[in-house]
Motif scaffolding. Structure first.
Motif, PDB file in Angstrom:
ATOM      1  N   PRO A  63       1.108  -1.159   0.588  1.00 31.72           N
ATOM      2  CA  PRO A  63       0.045   0.343   0.053  1.00 31.72           C
ATOM      3  C   PRO A  63       1.373   1.264   0.050  1.00 31.72           C
ATOM      4  O   PRO A  63       1.892   0.820   0.703  1.00 31.72           O
ATOM      5  CB  PRO A  63      -1.062  -0.566   0.942  1.00 31.72           C
ATOM      6  CG  PRO A  63      -0.247  -0.923   2.655  1.00 31.72           C
ATOM      7  CD  PRO A  63       0.539  -1.592   1.480  1.00 31.72           C
ATOM      8  N   ASN A  79      -6.538  -4.178  11.040  1.00 29.79           N
ATOM      9  CA  ASN A  79      -6.387  -5.121  10.275  1.00 29.79           C
ATOM     10  C   ASN A  79      -5.651  -5.437   9.924  1.00 29.79           C
ATOM     11  O   ASN A  79      -5.938  -6.396   8.890  1.00 29.79           O
ATOM     12  CB  ASN A  79      -7.723  -4.306   8.866  1.00 29.79           C
ATOM     13  CG  ASN A  79      -9.112  -3.459   9.489  1.00 29.79           C
ATOM     14  OD1 ASN A  79      -9.387  -4.797   9.673  1.00 29.79           O
ATOM     15  ND2 ASN A  79      -9.432  -2.813   8.961  1.00 29.79           N
ATOM     16  N   PHE A  82       0.428  -8.191  10.339  1.00 31.79           N
ATOM     17  CA  PHE A  82       1.250  -8.501  10.595  1.00 31.79           C
ATOM     18  C   PHE A  82       2.243  -6.835  10.917  1.00 31.79           C
ATOM     19  O   PHE A  82       2.821  -7.004  10.214  1.00 31.79           O
ATOM     20  CB  PHE A  82       2.146  -8.455   8.735  1.00 31.79           C
ATOM     21  CG  PHE A  82       1.845  -9.861   7.705  1.00 31.79           C
ATOM     22  CD1 PHE A  82       1.608 -11.087   8.752  1.00 31.79           C
ATOM     23  CD2 PHE A  82       0.178  -9.686   7.448  1.00 31.79           C
ATOM     24  CE1 PHE A  82       0.930 -12.360   8.023  1.00 31.79           C
ATOM     25  CE2 PHE A  82      -0.461 -10.481   6.532  1.00 31.79           C
ATOM     26  CZ  PHE A  82      -0.158 -11.899   6.796  1.00 31.79           C
ATOM     27  N   ALA A  84       2.499  -4.593   9.654  1.00 33.79           N
ATOM     28  CA  ALA A  84       3.063  -3.516   8.302  1.00 33.79           C
ATOM     29  C   ALA A  84       2.283  -2.642   8.116  1.00 33.79           C
ATOM     30  O   ALA A  84       3.012  -0.947   7.198  1.00 33.79           O
ATOM     31  CB  ALA A  84       3.229  -4.172   7.781  1.00 33.79           C
ATOM     32  N   VAL A  85       1.393  -1.365   8.754  1.00 37.61           N
ATOM     33  CA  VAL A  85       1.217  -0.590   8.619  1.00 37.61           C
ATOM     34  C   VAL A  85       0.638  -0.042  10.103  1.00 37.61           C
ATOM     35  O   VAL A  85      -0.243  -0.640  10.833  1.00 37.61           O
ATOM     36  CB  VAL A  85      -0.165  -0.516   7.529  1.00 37.61           C
ATOM     37  CG1 VAL A  85      -1.168  -1.050   7.881  1.00 37.61           C
ATOM     38  CG2 VAL A  85      -0.715   1.044   7.217  1.00 37.61           C
ATOM     39  N   CYS A  99       4.740  -6.306   5.062  1.00 38.98           N
ATOM     40  CA  CYS A  99       3.592  -6.362   4.010  1.00 38.98           C
ATOM     41  C   CYS A  99       3.784  -7.555   3.571  1.00 38.98           C
ATOM     42  O   CYS A  99       4.929  -7.973   2.576  1.00 38.98           O
ATOM     43  CB  CYS A  99       3.634  -5.592   2.893  1.00 38.98           C
ATOM     44  SG  CYS A  99       2.314  -5.173   2.684  1.00 38.98           S
ATOM     45  N   HIS A 100       2.631  -8.513   3.364  1.00 38.92           N
ATOM     46  CA  HIS A 100       2.927  -9.984   2.841  1.00 38.92           C
ATOM     47  C   HIS A 100       1.869  -9.314   1.769  1.00 38.92           C
ATOM     48  O   HIS A 100       0.789 -10.287   1.006  1.00 38.92           O
ATOM     49  CB  HIS A 100       2.234 -10.754   3.967  1.00 38.92           C
ATOM     50  CG  HIS A 100       2.537 -11.836   4.811  1.00 38.92           C
ATOM     51  ND1 HIS A 100       3.014 -10.630   5.515  1.00 38.92           N
ATOM     52  CD2 HIS A 100       3.482 -12.465   4.482  1.00 38.92           C
ATOM     53  CE1 HIS A 100       4.523 -11.462   5.977  1.00 38.92           C
ATOM     54  NE2 HIS A 100       4.541 -12.820   5.735  1.00 38.92           N
ATOM     55  N   SER A 101       1.244  -8.181   1.331  1.00 41.82           N
ATOM     56  CA  SER A 101       0.122  -7.949   0.108  1.00 41.82           C
ATOM     57  C   SER A 101      -0.922  -9.055   0.259  1.00 41.82           C
ATOM     58  O   SER A 101      -1.761  -9.248  -1.291  1.00 41.82           O
ATOM     59  CB  SER A 101       0.733  -8.356  -1.170  1.00 41.82           C
ATOM     60  OG  SER A 101       2.308  -8.307  -1.545  1.00 41.82           O
ATOM     61  N   CYS A 102      -1.187  -8.362   1.279  1.00 36.99           N
ATOM     62  CA  CYS A 102      -3.014  -9.400   1.246  1.00 36.99           C
ATOM     63  C   CYS A 102      -4.305  -8.276   0.892  1.00 36.99           C
ATOM     64  O   CYS A 102      -5.244  -9.222   0.696  1.00 36.99           O
ATOM     65  CB  CYS A 102      -3.299  -9.453   2.781  1.00 36.99           C
ATOM     66  SG  CYS A 102      -4.188  -8.360   3.849  1.00 36.99           S
ATOM     67  N   ALA A 104      -5.838  -6.155   2.385  1.00 35.16           N
ATOM     68  CA  ALA A 104      -6.355  -5.875   3.310  1.00 35.16           C
ATOM     69  C   ALA A 104      -6.931  -4.572   3.881  1.00 35.16           C
ATOM     70  O   ALA A 104      -7.965  -4.444   3.753  1.00 35.16           O
ATOM     71  CB  ALA A 104      -6.703  -6.861   5.238  1.00 35.16           C
ATOM     72  N   CYS A 105      -5.758  -4.138   4.496  1.00 38.78           N
ATOM     73  CA  CYS A 105      -5.924  -2.537   4.659  1.00 38.78           C
ATOM     74  C   CYS A 105      -5.907  -1.653   3.798  1.00 38.78           C
ATOM     75  O   CYS A 105      -7.418  -0.765   3.862  1.00 38.78           O
ATOM     76  CB  CYS A 105      -4.164  -2.061   5.394  1.00 38.78           C
ATOM     77  SG  CYS A 105      -2.890  -1.822   3.733  1.00 38.78           S
ATOM     78  N   MET A 116      -2.728  -0.241  -3.839  1.00 40.79           N
ATOM     79  CA  MET A 116      -1.303  -0.876  -4.154  1.00 40.79           C
ATOM     80  C   MET A 116      -0.910  -0.562  -5.255  1.00 40.79           C
ATOM     81  O   MET A 116      -1.770  -0.505  -6.478  1.00 40.79           O
ATOM     82  CB  MET A 116      -2.098  -2.465  -3.929  1.00 40.79           C
ATOM     83  CG  MET A 116      -2.488  -3.018  -2.703  1.00 40.79           C
ATOM     84  SD  MET A 116      -2.025  -3.379  -0.966  1.00 40.79           S
ATOM     85  CE  MET A 116      -1.326  -4.375  -0.710  1.00 40.79           C
TER      86      MET A 116
HETATM   87  S1  SF4 Z   1      -1.675  -5.554   2.367  1.00 41.03           S
HETATM   88 FE1  SF4 Z   1      -2.019  -6.784   3.638  1.00 41.03          FE
HETATM   89  S2  SF4 Z   1       0.292  -7.294   4.806  1.00 41.03           S
HETATM   90 FE2  SF4 Z   1       0.590  -5.400   3.715  1.00 41.03          FE
HETATM   91  S3  SF4 Z   1       0.259  -3.476   5.383  1.00 41.03           S
HETATM   92 FE3  SF4 Z   1      -1.677  -4.388   3.926  1.00 41.03          FE
HETATM   93  S4  SF4 Z   1      -2.629  -5.475   5.817  1.00 41.03           S
HETATM   94 FE4  SF4 Z   1      -1.059  -4.995   6.405  1.00 41.03          FE
END
Ligand code: SF4
Ligand code: SF4
Length: 287
Positions: A63, A79, A82, A84-85, A99-102, A104-105, A116
């Protein structure tokens, strides 16, 4: 296209040496693509003197914070599993390495302030020489996640399938997620070990992992004659096929350390590679 993965529970067992020798031997009869998925420390390229055909950036999505629209609600911090934010009052910090590129955020941000974007994590290179072709994934220094690059490198290799008969995969050492990602699509997994207590311990963990993944496996004992016979006993007791052994020989390590190919220089190693390859094919044919 047959895919043979070469893995080892621990580093330093001769996995890369074996992958390179196997590729070279098979390349006399087949079109071979050697995929170096040991992305944190790829070194198959040390032993191939060829032309770099392709070099592309490997990316993952992370993100990017847009401060103008952010309302500092903190939802992104809450949310992200990890860490990461993080929303710190009037600022949002992003840690790309975590960041696991999920997504969610990004998807749950009420003001769409976290689109993203691409983040470069390493390189994918294709190198060709007269014997075989090497595809290498190489993670940038400081990047912590090998799995996205392993998957991208493998996907790239898959795209080349029609040009090759056999794909050899040099896997990352260890027994965690990078190994699992590297062997995911293999038809057969060769586990390289050594006849020492450490070798046996890590082999046992690797076998458990492969069994859980329902992979067909065979074991190669490198540096045979150096330690004890516990690895052989373990394999025999557990019905694990020993594909062959590679005799301990100081010249192998000396030649390898110089970045030179050992395959044609040491007669017994050459013969071991031939014998082991025949065993792999026999095993594969019995599938
Ligand atoms: S994409 Fe997923 S892992 Fe990466 S910062 Fe957002 S919520 Fe966290
Ligand atoms: S979820 Fe969106 S609006 Fe809320 S703090 Fe994070 S970036 Fe800002």
């Amino acid at each position: 296209m047959i895919e043979i993965a070469v893995a080892s529970g621990k580093g330093g067992t001769g996995k890369t040496m074996f992958s390179v020798c196997l590729s070279l031997y098979l390349s006399k009869q087949y079109k071979v693509l050697l995929s170096d998925l040991d992305v944190e420390e790829p070194n198959c390229s040390v032993f191939i003197n060829g032309n770099e055909l392709i070099s592309i950036d490997a990316v993952k999505k992370i993100p990017e914070w847009e401060s103008e629209t952010c309302v500092f609600c903190g939802s992104c911090s809450e949310n992200c599993n990890f860490h990461a934010v993080i929303n710190l009052g009037q600022h949002v910090s992003i840690f790309p390495q975590l960041c696991h590129s999920c997504y969610a955020c990004s998807q749950l941000c009420p003001t769409c302030s976290l689109p993203m974007n691409n983040h470069v994590i390493g390189k994918i290179r294709l190198i060709d020489n007269i014997d075989y072709t090497l595809l290498e994934g190489s993670l940038d220094v400081g990047e912590e996640q090998a799995v996205p690059l392993i998957r991208q490198t493998w996907k790239y290799a898959k795209g080349l399938s029609q040009d090759f008969d056999i794909r050899i995969v040099d896997c990352p050492p260890g027994n965690s997620c990078p190994l699992v990602a590297a062997v995911e699509n293999a038809h057969y997994v060769v586990l390289i070990t050594e006849p020492t207590p450490f070798g046996l311990n890590d082999l046992k963990i690797a076998v458990q992992t492969m069994n859980k993944m329902k992979k067909r496996i065979g074991v190669v004992i490198n540096r045979h004659g150096l330690g004890n016979s516990d690895v052989e006993k373990y394999c025999n007791d557990n019905n694990i096929h020993i594909l062959g052994t590679i005799k301990y020989d100081k010249r192998i390590a000396e030649t390898y350390a110089l970045g030179e190919l050992v395959y044609n220089k040491i007669g017994h190693l050459h013969q071991s590679i031939i014998d082991i390859t025949q065993e792999i094919f026999k095993e594969y044919a019995h599938a």
